[in-house]
Design a protein around this motif. Structure first.
Motif, short mmCIF file in Angstrom:
data_model
loop_
_atom_site.label_atom_id
_atom_site.label_comp_id
_atom_site.label_asym_id
_atom_site.label_seq_id
_atom_site.Cartn_x
_atom_site.Cartn_y
_atom_site.Cartn_z
N ASP A 1 0.99 5.60 -0.81
CA ASP A 1 0.36 6.89 -1.11
C ASP A 1 1.46 7.81 -1.64
OD1 ASP A 1 -2.09 5.97 -0.27
OD2 ASP A 1 -1.95 6.87 1.73
N LYS B 1 -2.46 5.16 -4.27
CA LYS B 1 -3.25 6.37 -4.46
C LYS B 1 -2.30 7.53 -4.76
CE LYS B 1 -7.33 4.58 -3.56
NZ LYS B 1 -8.37 4.45 -4.61
N ASN C 1 -0.55 5.84 -14.12
CA ASN C 1 -1.19 4.72 -14.83
C ASN C 1 -0.36 3.45 -14.74
OD1 ASN C 1 -3.52 6.10 -15.70
ND2 ASN C 1 -2.47 6.93 -17.48
N GLN D 1 -0.52 2.06 -11.10
CA GLN D 1 -1.84 1.52 -10.80
C GLN D 1 -2.06 0.17 -11.51
OE1 GLN D 1 -5.36 4.19 -10.21
NE2 GLN D 1 -6.09 3.20 -12.07
N THR E 1 0.86 -1.18 0.00
CA THR E 1 0.00 0.00 0.00
C THR E 1 0.90 1.23 0.00
OG1 THR E 1 -1.71 -1.17 1.23
CG2 THR E 1 -1.83 1.22 1.21
N ASP F 1 -1.36 -1.36 -4.48
CA ASP F 1 -2.51 -0.65 -3.91
C ASP F 1 -2.05 0.78 -3.69
OD1 ASP F 1 -4.70 0.28 -2.57
OD2 ASP F 1 -4.39 -0.92 -0.77
N THR G 1 -6.34 10.17 -4.67
CA THR G 1 -7.34 9.68 -5.62
C THR G 1 -6.68 8.64 -6.51
OG1 THR G 1 -8.98 10.39 -7.24
CG2 THR G 1 -6.83 11.49 -7.33
N ASN G 2 -7.39 8.21 -7.54
CA ASN G 2 -6.84 7.22 -8.48
C ASN G 2 -6.22 7.91 -9.69
OD1 ASN G 2 -9.02 7.92 -10.18
ND2 ASN G 2 -10.29 6.30 -9.31
N ALA G 3 -5.62 7.11 -10.57
CA ALA G 3 -4.93 7.67 -11.73
C ALA G 3 -5.88 8.38 -12.68
CB ALA G 3 -4.19 6.55 -12.47
N GLN G 4 -7.11 7.90 -12.79
CA GLN G 4 -8.06 8.49 -13.72
C GLN G 4 -8.46 9.90 -13.27
OE1 GLN G 4 -8.37 5.34 -12.44
NE2 GLN G 4 -7.66 4.32 -14.32
N THR G 5 -8.73 10.07 -11.97
CA THR G 5 -9.12 11.38 -11.46
C THR G 5 -7.92 12.33 -11.48
OG1 THR G 5 -10.78 10.34 -10.06
CG2 THR G 5 -10.18 12.60 -9.53
#
Length: 364
Positions: free
Chosen positions: A118, A155, A145, A148, A116, A153, A172-176
């Motif tokens: 961040d 962010k 990208n 991820q 995990t 895991d 957040t995730n890669a898309q946001t």
């Protein structure tokens, strides 16, 4: 009927007995961890060219140490760590809890053991970063990208900064993240250094207010950006804390030393790793106590440094050693002698070409 009642009472009593037995004997779940060895002398690092960085979680007396992978500076390759339960002295990683050498279970990140992490991208968005701003944003998106999709895991967050944090997005995730860096406003597509200006996300108003009251530095300053994220953003429990700082200027602190590298090192060393991407000739600047080398924050936190052209031509964050470190991280587990109290935990890594030690004062 009496027989039925007797059987039911027997089953009920058995359930109570075995439930209590399981609850009162959590150590039965720790039989996969070797006992604490005796007669082991922890070697003293002499090179001190790596710095262990870890986060801690616990399950009962079982301590789970999330150890970010270490890069051997002599080979630029990830270190392979192991604990030899037959001959603990032959191990290359040692953990001491309050001076007692611990028996360890060391597992590399992989299937069934997911790291995990961040990651915060701290991006200097002052005017001098105009040439490289679009390339930096594109590289951040590509890197997010990639990580991820790798099975981590993970962010992502951003802090844009000049002399204070002036933009960004919480984890957040890669898309946001992509949507934030490639957003459109009233005037059209947001480009250049404006990509990391202004806050976005459901907590944008709160972030804006915190940033306006967080403090100011003397000029471009990645330390204040990293400390802002460390203090304000929504880090996950047990996650590795990783910063990647993009700048082309010295870290410019106040005359009283506020927001200087020493302050950053004091607050972040052992807690996070800071990696620096510097897009300027390092000999261009005259460094002093008020205009410091930004990569010194990487040195004191065990991070890495990358120098790139001033227009960020060819920047590929997948080439950063941090990518290899994340993919070669370890879960290190041991059994604590006592929980719910403060401990001094010392992690020592010792190999033929790389060694280092880090001490944590932590309560678990």
């Amino acid at each position: 009927m009496r027989k039925l009642l007797f059987v039911l009472m027997l089953v009920f009593t058995s359930l109570i007995y075995f439930s209590c037995d399981t609850a009162e004997n959590p150590e039965d779940q720790n039989t996969d961890i070797p006992g604490d060895p005796t007669g082991v002398t922890v070697p003293t690092p002499t090179k001190n060219n790596v710095l262990p960085s870890a986060s801690f979680t616990t399950t009962g007396s079982r301590v789970k140490l999330n150890l970010l992978g270490l890069i051997d500076p002599t080979t630029n390759q990830p270190l392979t760590l192991s604990y030899n339960s037959t001959n603990p002295q032959a191990s290359n990683i040692f953990v001491e809890e309050d001076g007692i050498v611990q028996g360890l279970k060391v597992s590399k990140v992989g299937t069934g053991n997911v790291l995990t992490a961040d990651i915060v991208f701290c991006v200097d968005n002052s005017g001098s970063m105009g040439d490289e701003a679009d390339s930096v944003a594109a590289s951040i998106i590509e890197f997010a990208n990639y990580l991820q999709a790798s099975g981590l895991d993970v962010k992502f967050a951003v802090v844009g900064y000049d002399s204070y944090p002036n933009g960004g997005i919480n984890f957040t995730n890669a898309q946001t993240l992509n949507s934030y860096l490639n957003r459109t406003d009233y005037y059209g597509p947001v480009t250049g250094t404006s990509r990391t200006e202004d806050f976005s996300g459901p907590d944008s108003a709160a972030l804006y207010n915190r940033a306006n009251n967080f403090g100011y530095a003397g000029g471009e300053n990645g330390v204040i950006a990293a400390i802002f994220a460390d203090s304000v953003y929504g880090w996950r429990a047990g996650a590795q804390r990783v910063f990647i700082n993009f700048t082309d200027e010295p870290t410019q602190s106040l005359s009283d030393g506020t927001w200087n590298n020493a302050m950053g090192c004091s607050l972040l060393s052992g807690k996070a790793t800071v990696h620096t991407v510097f897009s300027e000739d390092s000999t261009y600047w005259t460094f002093n106590q008020y205009d410091e080398r930004p990569w010194e924050l990487s040195t004191c936190t065990g991070g890495t440094i990358k120098f790139i052209p001033d227009d960020a031509t060819g920047l590929n964050l997948k080439d950063l050693p941090v990518a290899g470190a994340l993919a070669n991280s370890y879960l290190v587990e041991y059994v604590s002698a006592k929980t719910g109290v403060a401990h001094t935990v010392k992690i020592t890594v010792y190999t033929a070409t790389a060694d280092g030690v880090q001490t944590f004062n932590i309560t678990y």
